[in-house]
Write a protein that holds these residues in place. Structure first.
Motif, PDB file in Angstrom:
ATOM      1  N   GLU A   3      -6.350  -3.390  -3.134  1.00  0.00           N
ATOM      2  CA  GLU A   3      -6.552  -2.687  -1.410  1.00  0.00           C
ATOM      3  C   GLU A   3      -7.596  -2.950  -0.925  1.00  0.00           C
ATOM      4  O   GLU A   3      -7.529  -3.377   1.004  1.00  0.00           O
ATOM      5  CB  GLU A   3      -6.591  -0.560  -1.714  1.00  0.00           C
ATOM      6  CG  GLU A   3      -5.928  -0.339  -2.570  1.00  0.00           C
ATOM      7  CD  GLU A   3      -5.436   1.195  -2.692  1.00  0.00           C
ATOM      8  OE1 GLU A   3      -6.803   1.805  -2.245  1.00  0.00           O
ATOM      9  OE2 GLU A   3      -4.889   1.427  -3.708  1.00  0.00           O
ATOM     10  N   LEU A  24       0.719  -1.348  -0.293  1.00  0.00           N
ATOM     11  CA  LEU A  24      -0.301  -0.174  -0.110  1.00  0.00           C
ATOM     12  C   LEU A  24       0.735   1.330   0.095  1.00  0.00           C
ATOM     13  O   LEU A  24       0.176   2.459  -0.494  1.00  0.00           O
ATOM     14  CB  LEU A  24      -0.502   0.166   1.283  1.00  0.00           C
ATOM     15  CG  LEU A  24      -1.662  -0.889   0.859  1.00  0.00           C
ATOM     16  CD1 LEU A  24      -3.117  -0.640   2.468  1.00  0.00           C
ATOM     17  CD2 LEU A  24      -3.001  -1.102  -0.032  1.00  0.00           C
ATOM     18  N   THR A  78      -6.168  -5.469   2.504  1.00  0.00           N
ATOM     19  CA  THR A  78      -6.799  -4.657   4.121  1.00  0.00           C
ATOM     20  C   THR A  78      -7.405  -5.281   5.097  1.00  0.00           C
ATOM     21  O   THR A  78      -7.305  -5.852   5.860  1.00  0.00           O
ATOM     22  CB  THR A  78      -7.640  -3.197   3.836  1.00  0.00           C
ATOM     23  OG1 THR A  78      -5.938  -2.723   3.555  1.00  0.00           O
ATOM     24  CG2 THR A  78      -7.459  -2.749   5.391  1.00  0.00           C
TER      25      THR A  78
END
Length: 345
Positions: A277, A247, A281
């Motif tokens: 993403e 990231l 996450t």
């Protein structure tokens, strides 16, 4: 005919309003300035025209690579290389179940990666032809030799573990594969950055780190998905660190590449990278918070991390193609550099 003629005294018989026009057919405003002002001096040259390419054609030849071959090759190579590092760590710390799972997954990944590369090349002998020379300045040459050195070690480590024969040789092979592993995971980022494709070339600083972080997250996901629950401590930590590195590198890539960053946010590439993403996450959070005690949580987190890495590689692949199709991503960054076209004195 205009009726004007040139004499020794000068031009005679000319008609007002028949002067030649500058630039795109415009001299500027009624007073001669580019925007209607009195700056008649600007009539000596044309205004800077908006960029268009020849017949609207791309400046670069768009790569005709199949996404399943090249993006799959990028993902599988990273999974194999980072997986061997986890396998060696598990081997040396007595986590036999995780070690075996990662050895087998790394062998499978590098085999499929080589198959995807050879399928893209068209004929197997083309890969062998790349081994006729060793060129340290060529990422393709270095990558070919990395695969040749890494593949047999990964295979020997997996075979020794499954058969139970030659355990010392198998452990040495696992450690050797782990030495090659980081380079195998990172070199593909250097490889695509060494092309003229704008979205890849302009990201040459960040792509190796991005690929390494994505590979670490993918390998951690594989370990969470296939390894025993009591042994997944290193995989959980690798999932968090790899996702954080990915990231951070992606954020730096978008911030530094200017207008080319549009290709990472739009179209197919944008959708895939946003999915990466979210999945990364979620997978890292699940690995850190729930995967210690729940087998289902570990498996779901591992699957999310693997899917995130796949989306990252395919998203970067499509961003590169989009930047090659649109000529502005080739020319405008060159104009914006000091001394570039349209910026000279």
């Amino acid at each position: 005919m205009s009726g004007a003629e040139v004499t020794r005294a000068g031009l005679r018989g000319e008609r007002p309003g028949s002067e030649a026009l500058f630039g795109n057919g415009m001299n500027g405003g009624p007073d001669g300035g580019p925007d209607g002002g009195p700056d008649g001096g600007r009539r000596r040259g044309a205004r800077e025209a908006a960029f268009t390419s020849y017949y609207g054609r791309p400046v670069l030849k768009v790569p005709h690579w199949a996404a399943t071959d090249i993006a799959g090759y990028l993902f599988l190579g990273g999974l194999a290389g980072a997986g061997s590092v986890l396998a060696a760590g598990a081997e040396l710390t007595g986590r036999r179940g995780t070690a075996r799972a990662m050895k087998l997954s790394s062998l499978g990944a590098v085999s499929l990666s080589a198959a995807a590369l050879i399928h893209d090349l068209g004929r197997p002998e083309r890969f062998l032809n790349m081994l006729r020379v060793f060129k340290p300045t060529s990422p393709m040459s270095i990558g070919s030799w990395l695969l040749v050195g890494y593949g047999p070690l990964a295979g020997a480590a997996a075979a020794a573990d499954v058969t139970g024969r030659f355990p010392r040789a198998g452990r040495a092979a696992a450690c050797g594969a782990a030495v090659f592993g980081p380079a195998v995971a990172a070199y593909t980022g250097v490889l695509i950055a060494d092309t003229a494709v704008p979205a890849w070339h302009e990201g040459h600083r960040e792509l190796p780190y991005l690929f390494t972080g994505s590979a670490a997250a993918a390998a951690a996901g594989m370990a969470l998905l296939t390894g025993p629950l009591p042994e997944n401590g290193p995989a959980r930590r690798a999932a968090v660190l790899g996702t954080a590195a990915e990231l951070a590198a992606m954020h730096a890539l978008r911030r530094r590449t200017g207008m080319i960053a549009e290709t990472y946010r739009q179209g197919t590439a944008g959708r895939l990278l946003r999915a990466a993403e979210v999945l990364g996450t979620a997978g890292a959070a699940g690995a850190a918070l729930r995967s210690r005690r729940s087998r289902r949580a570990a498996a779901l987190s591992g699957a999310a991390l693997l899917a995130a890495s796949v989306c990252t590689r395919f998203g970067l692949f499509h961003a590169g193609l989009a930047s090659a199709r649109d000529p502005k991503y080739t020319v405008e960054p060159q104009r914006s550099r000091p001394g570039g076209v349209g910026r000279t004195g």
